[in-house]
Enzyme design. Structure first.
Site, PDB file in Angstrom:
ATOM      1  CB  THR A   1      -0.989   0.024   1.187  1.00 34.51           C
ATOM      2  OG1 THR A   1      -0.291   0.236   2.397  1.00 34.51           O
ATOM      3  CG2 THR A   1      -1.810  -1.249   1.266  1.00 34.51           C
TER       4      THR A   1
ATOM      5  CD  GLN B   1     -39.918  13.938   0.893  1.00 36.90           C
ATOM      6  OE1 GLN B   1     -39.780  15.129   1.133  1.00 36.90           O
ATOM      7  NE2 GLN B   1     -40.292  13.062   1.822  1.00 36.90           N
TER       8      GLN B   1
ATOM      9  CG  HIS C   1     -35.719  19.480  11.264  1.00 38.73           C
ATOM     10  ND1 HIS C   1     -36.466  19.452  10.117  1.00 38.73           N
ATOM     11  CD2 HIS C   1     -35.513  18.173  11.590  1.00 38.73           C
ATOM     12  CE1 HIS C   1     -36.720  18.205   9.776  1.00 38.73           C
ATOM     13  NE2 HIS C   1     -36.142  17.397  10.640  1.00 38.73           N
TER      14      HIS C   1
HETATM   15  O1  LIG Z   1     -39.749  18.341   3.046  1.00 39.05           O
HETATM   16  C1  LIG Z   1     -40.044  17.586   3.994  1.00 39.05           C
HETATM   17  N1  LIG Z   1     -40.224  16.253   3.760  1.00 39.05           N
HETATM   18  C2  LIG Z   1     -40.550  15.365   4.739  1.00 39.05           C
HETATM   19  O2  LIG Z   1     -40.699  14.143   4.495  1.00 39.05           O
HETATM   20  C3  LIG Z   1     -40.711  15.890   6.043  1.00 39.05           C
HETATM   21  N2  LIG Z   1     -41.005  15.321   7.235  1.00 39.05           N
HETATM   22  C4  LIG Z   1     -41.004  16.295   8.176  1.00 39.05           C
HETATM   23  O3  LIG Z   1     -41.226  16.136   9.409  1.00 39.05           O
HETATM   24  N3  LIG Z   1     -40.702  17.500   7.594  1.00 39.05           N
HETATM   25  C5  LIG Z   1     -40.513  17.263   6.267  1.00 39.05           C
HETATM   26  N4  LIG Z   1     -40.173  18.076   5.240  1.00 39.05           N
END
Ligand SMILES: O=c1[nH]c(=O)c2[nH]c(=O)[nH]c2[nH]1
Length: 319
Positions: free
Chosen positions: A58, A252, A280
């Protein structure tokens, strides 16, 4: 008992390469990489019979990474640099059949002298083509270009599979993101929000079709054909532009929009994967002191929460 898989090499090889451009009045580039280079091949006996005659140390693999960093004309391109290391390993050692080279390129950007309002700074303003200083750089963020290359010996040549991407690109928008209409049942505490903070650390990767070359002299042709550099610029640009401008119904939905757009804009990109933590920020309840901070319109003071975070992952693929 049998050995069912075996791979080894050097991880966390750190390199800074300076590229001095001849005839361009002292313009230089730098590329700082973290490299992991692993190999597979006829190495079973080193595991099963303590036979080191098949082992390229290595330490030697690390030295080859430094060697390619020195001699490669492609060192500024993470895709071509990684492919060059992989092709070299297989061309040098006939008993090796595959190389796996992962590189992270750290973000050094040119300092733009004279834009900070400092008297006298103009004197040092010596520009490269893009307007920045010729050889002074700033680390503007933790963001990295990440590339994984798999090189496999195929007859007289090599098949190269490249996955490129970005990691640790930290973004936040203070408006333009909602989250409503989700499942409501006995476990639901979350209120619907029509306007919220959205923040994520983007982890993005996208794949290209396999490319076959005879030797390292064809790496330039691979760039011309596949256009990795353009893909990297598009991937970052699309991610940032859509994050900023998409009226987000959820992480998503924004993820899908970004992946869809990259595939539409670059003909060679086959699939796009994002892993997006939902970082968050919780409004602080100030009712106790008679202040409203809990509605979309009134929330101004938020508590950043380091854990837990949402984690939204998805891959968009060309049909
Ligand atoms: O954009 C989000 N998708 C989630 O799946 C989700 N779940 C959550 O508690 N907040 C959010 N925000």
């Amino acid at each position: 008992m049998a050995l069912t898989s075996a791979r080894y090499g050097k991880d966390l090889v750190r390199i800074l390469r300076v590229v001095r451009h001849d005839g361009k009045e002292g313009v230089q580039d730098v590329a700082e990489y973290n490299v992991c280079a692993l190999v597979e091949g006829a190495i079973e006996t080193s595991f099963t019979q303590a036979d080191n005659s098949v082992v390229v140390a290595t330490d030697s693999i690390k030295n080859i990474v430094y060697y390619i960093a020195k001699i490669s004309p492609h060192v500024l391109s993470p895709e071509l640099f990684a492919a060059h290391i992989g092709v070299f390993l297989l061309s040098k050692y006939a008993h090796l059949s595959k190389a796996f080279v992962d590189v992270e390129k750290l973000k050094w950007s040119r300092i733009v002298v004279g834009e900070h309002g400092i008297a006298g700074a103009e004197e040092g303003k010596v520009k490269a083509e893009d307007g920045g200083h010729r050889h002074s750089f700033v680390r503007d963020g933790d963001e990295k270009q990440v590339v994984s290359v798999e090189v496999e010996r195929k007859g007289e040549g090599y098949e190269v599979k490249v996955t490129s991407g970005v990691s640790d690109l930290l973004v936040l928008k203070s408006s333009g993101s909602a989250f409503t209409n989700f499942v409501r049942d006995e476990f639901t505490l979350l209120a619907e929000v029509t306007d919220r903070i959205l923040s994520t650390s983007v982890d993005l990767s996208y794949t290209f079709p396999a490319y076959t070359l005879r030797d390292a002299s064809e790496l330039d042709a691979m760039e011309t054909s596949v256009e990795f550099k353009r893909a990297a610029e598009l991937a970052r640009g699309i991610t940032l532009d859509l994050f900023a401008t998409h009226d987000s119904a959820s992480v998503q939905a924004t993820l899908f929009k970004m992946g869809e757009k990259l595939i539409a804009e670059h003909a060679k990109v086959q699939s796009v994967s994002y892993v997006l933590p939902n970082k968050h920020y919780i409004p602080v309840d100030m009712k106790y002191i008679g202040l409203d901070n809990m509605t979309a319109a009134s929330a101004e003071v938020f508590m950043p929460v380091s854990a837990p975070s949402g984690r939204i992952a998805g891959t968009v693929s060309r049909k």
